[in-house]
Scaffold this active site. Structure first.
Site, mmCIF file in Angstrom:
data_model
loop_
_atom_site.group_PDB
_atom_site.id
_atom_site.type_symbol
_atom_site.label_atom_id
_atom_site.label_comp_id
_atom_site.label_asym_id
_atom_site.label_seq_id
_atom_site.Cartn_x
_atom_site.Cartn_y
_atom_site.Cartn_z
ATOM 1 N N ASP A 101 0.852 -1.183 0.000
ATOM 2 C CA ASP A 101 0.000 0.000 0.000
ATOM 3 C C ASP A 101 0.893 1.239 0.000
ATOM 4 O O ASP A 101 2.103 1.147 0.205
ATOM 5 C CB ASP A 101 -0.970 -0.021 1.190
ATOM 6 C CG ASP A 101 -0.345 -0.608 2.447
ATOM 7 O OD1 ASP A 101 0.894 -0.623 2.539
ATOM 8 O OD2 ASP A 101 -1.092 -1.064 3.326
ATOM 9 N N GLU A 145 -6.051 3.097 3.319
ATOM 10 C CA GLU A 145 -6.771 3.615 4.503
ATOM 11 C C GLU A 145 -8.169 4.097 4.125
ATOM 12 O O GLU A 145 -8.944 4.489 4.980
ATOM 13 C CB GLU A 145 -5.979 4.756 5.146
ATOM 14 C CG GLU A 145 -4.582 4.363 5.639
ATOM 15 C CD GLU A 145 -4.611 3.444 6.857
ATOM 16 O OE1 GLU A 145 -5.697 3.205 7.428
ATOM 17 O OE2 GLU A 145 -3.535 2.949 7.238
HETATM 18 C C1 LIG Z 1 -4.145 -1.942 8.724
HETATM 19 C C2 LIG Z 1 -5.092 -0.844 9.010
HETATM 20 O O1 LIG Z 1 -4.940 -0.132 9.981
HETATM 21 N N1 LIG Z 1 -6.100 -0.679 8.152
HETATM 22 C C3 LIG Z 1 -7.151 0.272 8.336
HETATM 23 C C4 LIG Z 1 -8.153 0.155 7.224
HETATM 24 C C5 LIG Z 1 -9.230 1.210 7.291
HETATM 25 C C6 LIG Z 1 -10.463 0.867 6.532
HETATM 26 C C7 LIG Z 1 -11.516 1.940 6.535
HETATM 27 N N2 LIG Z 1 -11.023 3.231 6.148
HETATM 28 C C8 LIG Z 1 -12.183 2.037 7.905
HETATM 29 O O2 LIG Z 1 -11.837 2.894 8.694
HETATM 30 O O3 LIG Z 1 -13.083 1.247 8.146
HETATM 31 C C9 LIG Z 1 -7.815 0.030 9.683
HETATM 32 O O4 LIG Z 1 -8.277 1.027 10.294
HETATM 33 O O5 LIG Z 1 -7.917 -1.117 10.145
#
Ligand SMILES: CC(=O)N[C@@H](CCC[C@H](N)C(=O)O)C(=O)O
Length: 369
Positions: A66, A125
């Site tokens: 990413d 993100e």
């Molecule tokens: C690995 C990580 O921290 N990923 C994020 C992915 C976010 C997805 C989306 N924007 C949300 O907030 O639901 C995480 O917060 O887990």
């Protein structure tokens, strides 16, 4: 090729999802510098597909990183902090990209037997780059037979790699609720409809969804990370907004949580005589590792002298890498970077030596596929 320098330079230019233009240029400059006649690449929005033709290929093996940063004001002790105010690589994507570049550099010097596809993916993100990348022409042209990715793990020691067969990361849905009522003078509440009070009730009620509506053996999380509303201390707020995220291990619980949030929000509309609008934002499917590949990965890691394999549990983090795994068998794993502060913390300082561990290990693993 100095991976630490690369990581530090990337660390200084964190950009939001689908705005990673400087990052993309930085990556393209490195790729062009290391170009071999068996490499070709194509850009896709702010992302990149890089194809390395193997010497005697029978399959295409993909590796994904990413690229985006987070809206966090950095609070590290670094001498190379973010140069973009209010933005930080606080989820390790600077390390993820540097490791991917480390692998590209290695294979630019030594042609692999199999074809390798490197995917530099924007907007992990949010709003999510993985799902639309599946329909991109370069992905369809160089469609992988298997795919891999890693995520840094602050709580694990350097040298540790952790994964598991099957479910690794949760289903996610963003959550935005706008409440609209009638503003007014702070001293005349009977003539207004206070959306700060309505939002406070709704936030409190939402806390009961996981506690009382989800099977306790099927984990779920609802976090409201941001509330906005009102304009001044002596004006009754006409509008307010809740912003959050939902995480569930099963798709069934995701639907249940959404139904309950809809019902509670409708109740707030009645109770406070206001209007509400829900937007579920970006939704990510779970990260589900292929069982056979996970078994081979575990066996390989256990025999590799450079890492210690740990069987991971499931995590309520989300990752749109899940979309790649829904289409192509593969695996995601955690890479230990041993730091006291967690992901999304403004003080995150991952141990950079973990990058060498990852490149050495993944070079050997990718060669073994
Ligand atoms: C690995 C990580 O921290 N990923 C994020 C992915 C976010 C997805 C989306 N924007 C949300 O907030 O639901 C995480 O917060 O887990």
């Amino acid at each position: 090729m100095n991976m630490t320098t690369i990581r530090r330079e990337l660390h200084q230019i964190p950009e939001p999802g689908f705005k990673e233009w400087k990052t993309q240029q930085y990556l393209l400059d490195k790729i062009a510098l290391w170009k071999a006649d068996y490499m070709e690449w194509k850009t896709w929005h702010t992302g990149i597909f890089l194809f390395i033709h193997g010497s005697a290929p029978v399959k295409n093996v993909a590796y994904r990183t990413d690229m985006d940063g987070l809206p966090i004001e950095e609070n590290t002790t670094y001498s190379f902090p973010s140069l973009h105010p209010g933005m930080m690589h606080a989820c390790g994507h600077d390390l993820h990209m540097s490791i991917a570049l480390g692998l590209v550099h290695t294979f630019s010097q030594e042609q692999p037997k199999e074809n390798l596809l490197f995917i530099f993916q924007p907007a992990e993100e949010g709003p999510g780059g993985a799902e639309p990348m599946l329909d991109a022409a370069p992905f369809l042209e160089w469609k992988p037979d298997e795919i891999y990715a890693l995520h840094v793990a602050p709580e694990r020691k350097v040298g540790e790699v952790a994964s598991k067969p099957g479910l690794l990361f949760a289903n996610t849905s963003e959550l935005f609720i706008d409440l609209k009522g009638t503003g007014g003078h702070a001293a005349r509440p009977h003539l207004a409809n206070d959306m700060v009070v309505a939002a406070s009730h709704l936030v409190t009620q939402i806390q009961s969804v996981v506690a009382r509506n989800v099977d306790p053996l099927d984990a779920a999380v609802v976090t409201i990370g941001k509330i906005t509303g009102g304009t001044k201390q002596n004006i009754i707020a006409e509008a307010s907004r809740l912003e959050g995220t939902i995480r569930t291990l099963s798709e069934e619980s995701m639907q249940k949580v959404k139904t309950r949030i809809r019902q509670l929000t409708a109740g707030i509309e009645t109770a406070f005589d206001c209007e509400a609008e829900i937007d579920w934002g970006a939704n990510y499917c779970q990260v589900y590792n292929n069982h056979e590949i996970a078994a081979s990965f575990r066996e390989f890691a256990q025999q590799h002298g450079g890492v210690t394999y740990v069987e991971s549990g499931e995590a309520m983090t989300g990752e749109d890498f899940g979309y790649f795994l829904r289409e192509v068998p593969g695996l995601m794993f955690w890479l230990g970077v041993d730091t006291p502060y967690g992901l999304h913390d403004s003080r995150l300082e991952p141990k950079e030596e973990a990058m060498n561990t990852a490149v050495e290990f993944m070079t050997d693993f990718l060669k073994s596929r």
